[in-house]
Design an enzyme around this catalytic site. Sequence first.
Site, mmCIF file in Angstrom:
data_model
loop_
_atom_site.group_PDB
_atom_site.id
_atom_site.type_symbol
_atom_site.label_atom_id
_atom_site.label_comp_id
_atom_site.label_asym_id
_atom_site.label_seq_id
_atom_site.Cartn_x
_atom_site.Cartn_y
_atom_site.Cartn_z
ATOM 1 C CB CYS A 108 42.257 39.278 -6.443
ATOM 2 S SG CYS A 108 42.298 39.535 -8.221
ATOM 3 N NE ARG A 124 39.355 36.211 -2.268
ATOM 4 C CZ ARG A 124 38.037 36.284 -2.217
ATOM 5 N NH1 ARG A 124 37.364 35.413 -1.500
ATOM 6 N NH2 ARG A 124 37.384 37.218 -2.856
ATOM 7 C CD1 TRP A 179 41.736 33.092 -11.270
ATOM 8 C CD2 TRP A 179 40.185 34.634 -11.747
ATOM 9 N NE1 TRP A 179 40.842 32.546 -12.168
ATOM 10 C CE2 TRP A 179 39.890 33.459 -12.478
ATOM 11 C CE3 TRP A 179 39.331 35.737 -11.903
ATOM 12 C CZ2 TRP A 179 38.786 33.351 -13.325
ATOM 13 C CZ3 TRP A 179 38.246 35.628 -12.754
ATOM 14 C CH2 TRP A 179 37.985 34.440 -13.445
ATOM 15 C CG ASN A 210 38.512 40.566 -4.465
ATOM 16 O OD1 ASN A 210 38.364 40.124 -5.602
ATOM 17 N ND2 ASN A 210 37.801 40.164 -3.441
ATOM 18 N N GLY A 211 38.045 42.690 -7.144
ATOM 19 C CA GLY A 211 36.782 43.121 -7.728
ATOM 20 C C GLY A 211 37.007 43.620 -9.146
ATOM 21 C CD GLU A 244 30.250 18.400 -9.180
ATOM 22 O OE1 GLU A 244 29.860 19.335 -9.896
ATOM 23 O OE2 GLU A 244 31.191 18.524 -8.386
ATOM 24 C CE LYS A 266 34.752 18.873 -8.832
ATOM 25 N NZ LYS A 266 33.582 19.554 -8.414
ATOM 26 C CD GLU A 303 35.912 22.128 -11.184
ATOM 27 O OE1 GLU A 303 35.586 23.221 -10.743
ATOM 28 O OE2 GLU A 303 35.693 21.059 -10.562
ATOM 29 C CG HIS A 363 18.095 12.940 -29.811
ATOM 30 N ND1 HIS A 363 17.227 12.676 -30.836
ATOM 31 C CD2 HIS A 363 17.510 12.410 -28.700
ATOM 32 C CE1 HIS A 363 16.160 12.035 -30.384
ATOM 33 N NE2 HIS A 363 16.323 11.864 -29.079
ATOM 34 C CE LYS A 387 36.709 25.555 -2.156
ATOM 35 N NZ LYS A 387 36.149 24.660 -3.168
HETATM 36 C C1 G6P Z 1 33.908 28.448 -8.607
HETATM 37 C C2 G6P Z 1 34.501 27.220 -7.960
HETATM 38 C C3 G6P Z 1 33.491 26.076 -8.030
HETATM 39 C C4 G6P Z 1 32.177 26.495 -7.396
HETATM 40 C C5 G6P Z 1 31.630 27.774 -8.035
HETATM 41 C C6 G6P Z 1 30.442 28.324 -7.252
HETATM 42 O O1 G6P Z 1 33.783 28.246 -9.966
HETATM 43 O O2 G6P Z 1 35.709 26.847 -8.589
HETATM 44 O O3 G6P Z 1 34.009 24.958 -7.340
HETATM 45 O O4 G6P Z 1 31.254 25.468 -7.544
HETATM 46 O O5 G6P Z 1 32.635 28.785 -8.032
HETATM 47 O O6 G6P Z 1 30.897 28.685 -5.968
HETATM 48 P P1 G6P Z 1 29.984 28.803 -4.701
HETATM 49 O O7 G6P Z 1 30.903 29.258 -3.608
HETATM 50 O O8 G6P Z 1 28.932 29.840 -5.013
HETATM 51 O O9 G6P Z 1 29.387 27.477 -4.442
#
Ligand code: G6P
Length: 616
Positions: free
Chosen positions: A2, A27, A75, A99-100, A489, A493, A496, A512, A611
């Site tokens: 949030c 956020r 969120w 937020n929290g 990764e 991506k 996501e 396996h 994010k």
């Molecule tokens: C969230 C974001 C990711 C990010 C992760 C860790 O899940 O959507 O893109 O990699 O948090 O975030 P940080 O700020 O600790 O790299």
Amino acid sequence: MCGIVAAVGSDNVLPILLEGLKRLEYRGYDSAGVALIEAPGRLGRAREVGKVAALERLLASAPLTGLAGVAHTRWATHGQPSQDNAHPHVSGRVAVVHNGIIENHLVLKNELVAEGYAFTSETDTEVVAHLIERELQRRGDLLAAVEAAVARLEGAYALGVIDADRPDRVIGARHGSPLVVGIGEEGYYLGSDPLALLPVTDRFLYLEDGDLVEATRTGCVVHGWCGNGKRTPVVREPMRYEHDDPSVGKGEFEHYMLKEIYEQPVAVANALEGRLGSDQVLIEAFGPRARQLLGETRQIHLVACGTSYHAGLVARYWIEELAGIPCQVEVASEYRYRDVVAPPGTLLMTLSQSGETADTLAALRHARARQGQAYVGALSICNVPGSSLVRESDLSLMTHAGPEIGVASTKAFTTQLTALMLVTLGLRQLHGGDGELTARLVHRLRYLPTLLGDALKLDAEIARIAQRFSGYRHTLFLGRGAQMPIAQEGALKLKEISYIHAEAYAAGELKHGPLALIDASMPVVALAPMDGLLDKLKSNLQEVRARGGRLLVFADPESGLEAADGMTVVNVPACCRFLAPLVYTLPLQLLAYHVAVARSTDVDQPRNLAKSVTVE
Ligand code: G6P
């Protein structure tokens, strides 16, 4: 997560609150709301499900005005996205944004229900509104009421609070979730991130855990812990926000993500700037304690979440091969709850774009609390100066990626890898690695931004491939060695932002289990740079082809891999095997991006994600 914004000014603060929310949508963006003191004793509130734009539409038909207000973009953690669950939550004269997570909310709720408080949401936050209201009745003063209320809270919070009877002020509180105070010409503001407030100021106070702040139009007082278990007014030095405002727009790009993918050559050049000597890395440029910390390091625990975790997995290959130092990598949400054994000489390395990820911060604190003696110290690699992680680490290496807006991380990842390579070479220098290879890698690092620019030239070719790819429902990504985390990764991506199910495997693991999935409807993406594992990988690709699988291979031009029926080959610029993880990342980012565009998803703000994950 949030995002919260609060404002008290000399004019209607609604536009500032709404602009702040839009800037905090990274956020969370499942619902949004605002509350303003419209006149002494009268609160106006508007809440809407969906993004801030939906709230704006609502307010266009039923406007609110006021000189003080609080606002929130959500969120969901407790309770689904709905109007009732959206913040601000109101109790009597009090409106609260949070937020929290309040971990003891059920105990508090039972207590408040027994006293006659009626709950209208499923959120943990509503207890905070009622608690403050109850304390306001008892104490008559909002600051005292907030102080008494937060004393009852367990968990993490950043709060913004207003009292309808006091249109001249807002109160903020911070414990475990980020909160800054913006100092403006026309008022004082609170925000989860300076970014929210850049249109009105570039001067900020960074609050510390335990701080309460009382802001009026002309000033603010921060009340912090003073050592005897009581709060007193404390000084938090104002700091200027040094970056360009990233929200000025997407420029020529359709999405922030694409803009950020294209920014990588410059971002990586910035991450290298001032840190490379003629044939060594400049360890002193990492910070005053770097030489001592890296010199005393005997093993490394590397801890992170999400994309940052993948950067850590790549670094393990580098650190062990190039510096000869044992390195273990773990997701922070596991590390923080484990009885970690850290032998003497362990360097705790945390990686985080935001520096505010709750699990990563908790892992750092956990390590400090458990084995203070064994750790030589904590090094963070981070993109946000002044973030909690940076403040709590002994040494921080900033990635200089510049603010990243797209939820799916791109330039933050490649700049983390760049910083990790610098640290690896620093360790190598201090632990007796041969200087010739170090010098060669330093020279190649200088050339890395150009190489990344060349990799971006694959964009149009990948966009065409993505058209075909977008019809699939599942995908497998394969890599070996340091390309294995890049496969992870790439899969992350894709899932996501395109919502296509994607899994990554070490290519050697194919037989396996995952081989059972292979048929013509299961494309396999493979990474084939020139390294000692290329022949092994080629055998794995044959195993896929023999079972009718569709291959998309990103390969070195000299790999000998050629397009054939059922196999598409994209030639990636030739590069040394140590830097190949960075170079091969870019085509995978572009693939995910174009597939998402072809599927018309919300590229910059994919569903259900955020994010910066500042809750557990
Ligand atoms: C969230 C974001 C990711 C990010 C992760 C860790 O899940 O959507 O893109 O990699 O948090 O975030 P940080 O700020 O600790 O790299």
